[in-house]
Design a protein around this motif. Sequence first.
Motif, short mmCIF file in Angstrom:
data_model
loop_
_atom_site.label_atom_id
_atom_site.label_comp_id
_atom_site.label_asym_id
_atom_site.label_seq_id
_atom_site.Cartn_x
_atom_site.Cartn_y
_atom_site.Cartn_z
N ASP A 166 -30.58 -3.66 9.17
CA ASP A 166 -31.64 -2.65 9.19
C ASP A 166 -32.54 -2.86 10.40
O ASP A 166 -32.89 -4.00 10.73
N SER A 167 -32.92 -1.78 11.06
CA SER A 167 -33.82 -1.87 12.20
C SER A 167 -34.69 -0.62 12.25
O SER A 167 -34.17 0.49 12.38
N GLY A 168 -36.01 -0.81 12.10
CA GLY A 168 -36.90 0.35 12.10
C GLY A 168 -36.59 1.28 10.95
O GLY A 168 -36.53 0.88 9.79
N LYS A 169 -36.35 2.55 11.29
CA LYS A 169 -36.02 3.53 10.27
C LYS A 169 -34.53 3.57 9.95
O LYS A 169 -34.10 4.29 9.05
N PHE A 170 -33.74 2.80 10.70
CA PHE A 170 -32.31 2.76 10.46
C PHE A 170 -32.00 1.90 9.24
O PHE A 170 -32.47 0.77 9.11
N ILE A 171 -31.22 2.42 8.30
CA ILE A 171 -30.85 1.71 7.09
C ILE A 171 -29.36 1.39 7.14
O ILE A 171 -28.52 2.29 7.31
N ALA A 172 -29.02 0.12 7.02
CA ALA A 172 -27.62 -0.30 7.04
C ALA A 172 -26.91 0.19 5.78
O ALA A 172 -27.49 0.20 4.69
N SER A 173 -25.68 0.62 5.93
CA SER A 173 -24.90 1.10 4.78
C SER A 173 -23.42 0.82 5.00
O SER A 173 -22.99 0.50 6.12
N LEU A 174 -22.64 0.94 3.92
CA LEU A 174 -21.20 0.77 4.02
C LEU A 174 -20.53 1.66 2.98
O LEU A 174 -21.17 2.16 2.05
N ILE A 175 -19.22 1.86 3.16
CA ILE A 175 -18.39 2.55 2.17
C ILE A 175 -17.71 1.47 1.33
O ILE A 175 -17.03 0.59 1.87
#
Length: 416
Positions: free
Chosen positions: A213-222
């Motif tokens: 995660d960085s700033g407004k970016f949210i880490a995700s995966l399938i």
Amino acid sequence: MSNLEINMEHRDDSRVLQCIGRLDASRAGHLNDYIDRLVREGHYHISLDLTGLEYLSSTGIRSLLTQHRNLKAVNGYLYIETMSDYVRQILTMAGLADTFNRPSLDFSLAESKEVQQVRMEEHGFAFNFSALLPGGKTVVELYGRPELMRVSGYTSHDARSVESEDHHFAFGLGAIGSSYDECRKRFGEYLMVGKNIAYLPADGSKKPDYIVDSGKFIASLIELYGLHFRGNFSHLVRFDPLDSKNTIGISQLAESFFRLSECQQMALVMVAESGGLIGTSLNASPVDGRKIFTFPEIKDAVNFTTEQVHNKMLTLSVGFLSYEKNTATGRFLRPMIPGAPLTGHIHTAVFPYVPLKKKDIDLNETIEYLFNTSELTDILHLTNDAREIAGLGESQFVHGFCWIVPVESAHYVSNK
């Protein structure tokens, strides 16, 4: 003198290193290795006698600075107790005359407040058990059908998107991406630790990848299947060998954790030095009925450790352990010891070794440090190779910390 001679003196809980000769590019590694070995043995208080040093190069200074910084980060210290006029002149010219001064008493004792602990010794190890959140429990969320992996039976209907978040821990089968189609050739072992997601793409590259995660970016995966829990950790266990040559198997660690916690199921996150890992990982994505676990395809489609690997590396593990016979969780767990009731499922990420704090270690701080400043080397699903004669046994560990939480219940969730 053209070499670097190092003599060590024991002084209470510290070690004094007398360096004689030259500390230059060809010899700095010798000092680094010497100090690294002391740190691995648990000696974080180191002072230097440099009165016998005939030459100090920029490489040598950089080596001293690196060790000084690393030990300070784990509440230890490295300082110069005494030095020759020559060394003092070099450090003064480099603007570092005060950097290696003796630490204040407050700093050297900065291992902070005492926390009530329970100590236990078994399997050649000392376990220190500290309460973090007495009565803390968690619920494990189970998603997907792990049995489909053996027949490569996953389709787009089995996939769901999962976002990272604080205090959220998970592991299973997945890939970093935004859709099933984008990930279909890369699904492999993954683990999620807070806002960090790491996985080993099953595309033949054998190179792990991660996203933070960085700033407004949210880490995700399938995700195709996974086990999820919140980190309401009730206890922290520190384990250390009673003899520096000792290692301990993952099943022995699990047994000790259960004995200390007095629960029947637990979720855990562990940061520990490896004494050699045994495990597997996919080298081909288990989708569309692709042959993976049949011969001869299995030789290329699945990575099996043929010996203990990643010895002396630092590991970050997420897992679920159980002594209960539960239909809901049984599909996700495997015996930790053949014929015994203990079952589990653990995924482990591997990083280059860095020393860990002895006290006041913070899980989130440690995870952030590893993903932001270190290099992710591998990800394994830990297994027990219990074959007679040829079996490699189980993963071994040297020392480390484990955050544990009893599991109150486990339930399935749907992607619909």
